[in-house]
Design a protein around this motif. Structure first.
Motif, short mmCIF file in Angstrom:
data_model
loop_
_atom_site.label_atom_id
_atom_site.label_comp_id
_atom_site.label_asym_id
_atom_site.label_seq_id
_atom_site.Cartn_x
_atom_site.Cartn_y
_atom_site.Cartn_z
N PRO A 162 1.65 -1.50 -3.20
CA PRO A 162 1.03 -0.97 -4.43
C PRO A 162 0.19 0.26 -4.19
N ALA A 163 -0.38 0.40 -2.96
CA ALA A 163 -1.23 1.56 -2.69
C ALA A 163 -0.43 2.84 -2.61
N ASP A 164 0.88 2.72 -2.39
CA ASP A 164 1.71 3.91 -2.27
C ASP A 164 2.27 4.37 -3.61
N MET A 165 2.02 3.65 -4.68
CA MET A 165 2.56 4.00 -5.98
C MET A 165 1.62 5.00 -6.66
N ASP A 166 2.22 6.01 -7.30
CA ASP A 166 1.44 7.00 -8.01
C ASP A 166 1.06 6.48 -9.39
N GLY A 167 0.12 7.15 -10.01
CA GLY A 167 -0.27 6.84 -11.37
C GLY A 167 -1.33 5.76 -11.49
N LEU A 168 -1.87 5.26 -10.38
CA LEU A 168 -2.89 4.23 -10.42
C LEU A 168 -4.22 4.81 -9.94
N HIS A 169 -5.30 4.37 -10.52
CA HIS A 169 -6.62 4.82 -10.08
C HIS A 169 -7.62 3.70 -10.33
N ARG A 170 -8.78 3.85 -9.72
CA ARG A 170 -9.83 2.84 -9.82
C ARG A 170 -10.86 3.27 -10.86
N ARG A 171 -11.17 2.37 -11.80
CA ARG A 171 -12.20 2.63 -12.79
C ARG A 171 -13.57 2.36 -12.18
N PHE A 172 -14.55 3.16 -12.52
CA PHE A 172 -15.88 3.00 -11.96
C PHE A 172 -16.91 3.23 -13.07
N GLU A 173 -18.09 2.69 -12.87
CA GLU A 173 -19.24 2.92 -13.72
C GLU A 173 -20.42 3.28 -12.83
N VAL A 174 -21.37 4.02 -13.40
CA VAL A 174 -22.51 4.51 -12.63
C VAL A 174 -23.80 4.11 -13.33
N PHE A 175 -24.91 4.32 -12.63
CA PHE A 175 -26.22 4.06 -13.19
C PHE A 175 -26.69 5.27 -14.00
N PRO A 176 -27.69 5.10 -14.85
CA PRO A 176 -28.21 6.24 -15.62
C PRO A 176 -28.70 7.36 -14.70
N GLY A 177 -28.33 8.58 -15.03
CA GLY A 177 -28.76 9.75 -14.27
C GLY A 177 -28.10 9.93 -12.93
N ALA A 178 -27.11 9.10 -12.61
CA ALA A 178 -26.52 9.15 -11.27
C ALA A 178 -25.46 10.22 -11.12
N GLN A 179 -24.73 10.55 -12.20
CA GLN A 179 -23.59 11.44 -12.01
C GLN A 179 -23.32 12.24 -13.28
N ALA A 180 -22.79 13.45 -13.07
CA ALA A 180 -22.23 14.28 -14.14
C ALA A 180 -20.92 14.86 -13.63
N GLN A 181 -20.06 15.23 -14.55
CA GLN A 181 -18.76 15.80 -14.21
C GLN A 181 -18.62 17.15 -14.89
N VAL A 182 -17.98 18.10 -14.18
CA VAL A 182 -17.88 19.48 -14.65
C VAL A 182 -16.42 19.91 -14.66
N ASP A 183 -16.06 20.69 -15.68
CA ASP A 183 -14.69 21.22 -15.75
C ASP A 183 -14.69 22.43 -16.67
N TRP A 184 -13.62 23.25 -16.52
CA TRP A 184 -13.39 24.41 -17.37
C TRP A 184 -12.29 24.10 -18.38
N GLY A 185 -12.34 24.77 -19.51
CA GLY A 185 -11.27 24.73 -20.50
C GLY A 185 -10.87 26.15 -20.88
#
Length: 470
Positions: free
Chosen positions: A114-137
């Motif tokens: 199963p680890a070799d199959m594409d299209g799978l990812h792990r869902r995660f949650e974080v604590f308040p103030g722990a993380q932000a994500q950045v991207d361009w459009g």
């Protein structure tokens, strides 16, 4: 319809209405068969599965060979190739049902877990103030009517609450990228502990092989150190690692930009600012809370902003032209003529709003700064300080006239020209040069020759010809 189940549920103590809900049958049908105990329910026949061969069976070896070559081959592609190459007449659903059984079997034969199959990812949650994500459009030509060819949107999303920030720019260069960070931090009122990026060149200095440490851009390291946050760079081709901000790009396009017209970047930013309260009032489908309520906890856990901002400048080397102008991003910027020479190499430091030009080595006063200009809004603009051209010839001493000056004509007798040659001599003053007049015999005596008179030539009127003799 399983009539035996009606009696079993009735014997278990269920009412007619409950049996109807359980079996998905109308209550009148349930009552009809329960009230007629004499009805004999026929026994089930033998299953017919496998009696008629499926249409896909003759093509199974071909499909298996394709899957062994590429286990991720799509069912639509397999169906298309079967129809085109082998004349397959079955429906796509037959191929799809076969792949549900064949793909895991062939993956097991190839030793793929199963680890070799594409299209799978792990869902995660974080604590308040722990993380932000950045991207361009890339928003394309949304401001083409305003003379702006390309518009980009910068997005930062707090991972815990999904509280968004967005601003619009005309460039994605280094200075603009980190200036957008400062605006985002001011919007949130603090700095998250970690920010997630993809492998953009404003964060990553160069690309490396998988498994190796990613070298960061020096300005990214300095900026992160000043604001006290960690940089988390995703693996290549893994957009699911920052799915929160990837989704936010689409949400802003649908709710802020779609179906509207704008005349400037300020109007775009104002439209997003007006939409933020509406977004914060919504209940998010993932964490199930109101975004604004969850954002309050997120903002409270952010790190405080430093007392002084960190200004990032993108540095470039450029040559100074003979006109004291430096070309940068298809625009021209002036430098003082008294401090440079033609073809001198200078450093251009471009910020979000300004462009400063510096010497490579300090001058006698210990300064390297030559000039600071506002950054050109459009390509091809001239940004010039007229004082930089001070001391250069400006042509104010040049003059022309259609005739001679009064000084040259003072005391000169008027001469009436009778030919173009005389007019030319008169205009240039050559006719005023005194010339001594002497007889021709004077030059003969100086040369030591004497004229010889010859006899008249027959057929002439008596004119004689002189011949010079030594």
């Amino acid at each position: 319809m399983d009539l035996r189940r009606f009696r079993a549920l009735r014997e278990a103590g269920m009412s007619i209405a409950e049996i109807a809900r359980e079996t998905g049958t109308n209550w009148r049908t349930v009552k009809k068969y329960l009230d007629q105990p004499g009805i004999v329910v026929p026994e089930r026949g033998t299953p017919r599965k496998g009696c008629i061969p499926q249409v896909i069976v003759p093509y199974a070896p071909v499909v298996d060979a394709w899957l062994q070559a590429d286990i991720t081959l799509k069912g639509t592609v397999i169906h298309e190739r079967l129809v085109d190459t082998y004349g397959f007449t079955g429906h796509y659903q037959r191929v799809k049902m076969y792949l549900q059984e064949a793909r895991p079997r062939i993956a097991a034969e190839l030793g793929l877990g199963p680890a070799d199959m594409d299209g799978l990812h792990r869902r995660f949650e974080v604590f308040p103030g722990a993380q932000a994500q950045v991207d361009w459009g890339d928003e394309g030509g949304i401001l083409t009517r305003a003379g702006i060819r390309k518009v980009y949107s910068f997005h930062m999303v707090l991972s815990y609450s999904r509280d968004p920030f967005c601003c619009f720019t005309t460039s994605m260069d280094l200075a603009t990228f980190w200036d957008c960070h400062r605006r985002a931090f001011a919007h949130f009122g603090g700095v998250p502990k970690t920010i997630v990026y993809d492998r953009t060149k404003t964060v990553v200095r160069r690309h490396v092989a998988p498994g190796q440490a990613v070298p960061l851009h020096p300005e990214a390291v300095a900026f992160a150190g000043h604001y006290d946050f960690d940089i988390d760079v995703l693996a290549a081709y893994r957009p699911t690692g920052k799915g929160r901000v990837e989704r936010q790009v689409t949400i802003v396009r649908d709710h802020v930009l779609a179906g509207r017209g704008f005349a400037s970047l300020m109007e775009l930013d104002a439209a997003f600012a007006a939409w933020v309260p509406l977004r914060r009032s919504r209940t998010h489908r993932t964490h199930g809370e109101v975004i604004g309520v969850r954002a309050a906890r997120d903002h409270a856990a952010l790190r405080p902003l430093p007392a002084r901002p960190y200004i990032v400048a993108d540095r470039h080397l450029r040559y100074v032209g003979k006109d004291c102008l430096v070309a940068f991003e298809a625009s021209l910027y002036s430098v003082p003529a008294r401090r440079i020479r033609p073809r001198q190499l200078v450093e251009v430091r471009s910020g979000h709003d300004t462009v400063s030009l510096h010497l490579l080595t300090a001058d006698a006063t210990g300064s390297t700064l030559l000039a600071v200009h506002p950054r050109a809004a459009v390509r091809g603009q001239w940004v010039i300080d007229m004082s930089h051209w001070g001391g250069l010839p400006d042509g104010h001493t040049r003059a022309v006239t259609a005739g001679d000056t009064a000084e040259r004509h003072a005391g000169r007798a008027s001469v009436s020209s009778t030919s173009p040659l005389q007019d030319l001599l008169h205009r240039t003053g050559a006719d005023q040069i005194p010339v001594g007049r002497r007889p021709l015999q004077f030059y003969d005596e100086i040369a030591g020759v004497r004229p010889i008179r010859l006899a008249p030539v027959p057929g002439t009127t008596g004119a004689t010809t002189e011949k010079e003799t030594a």
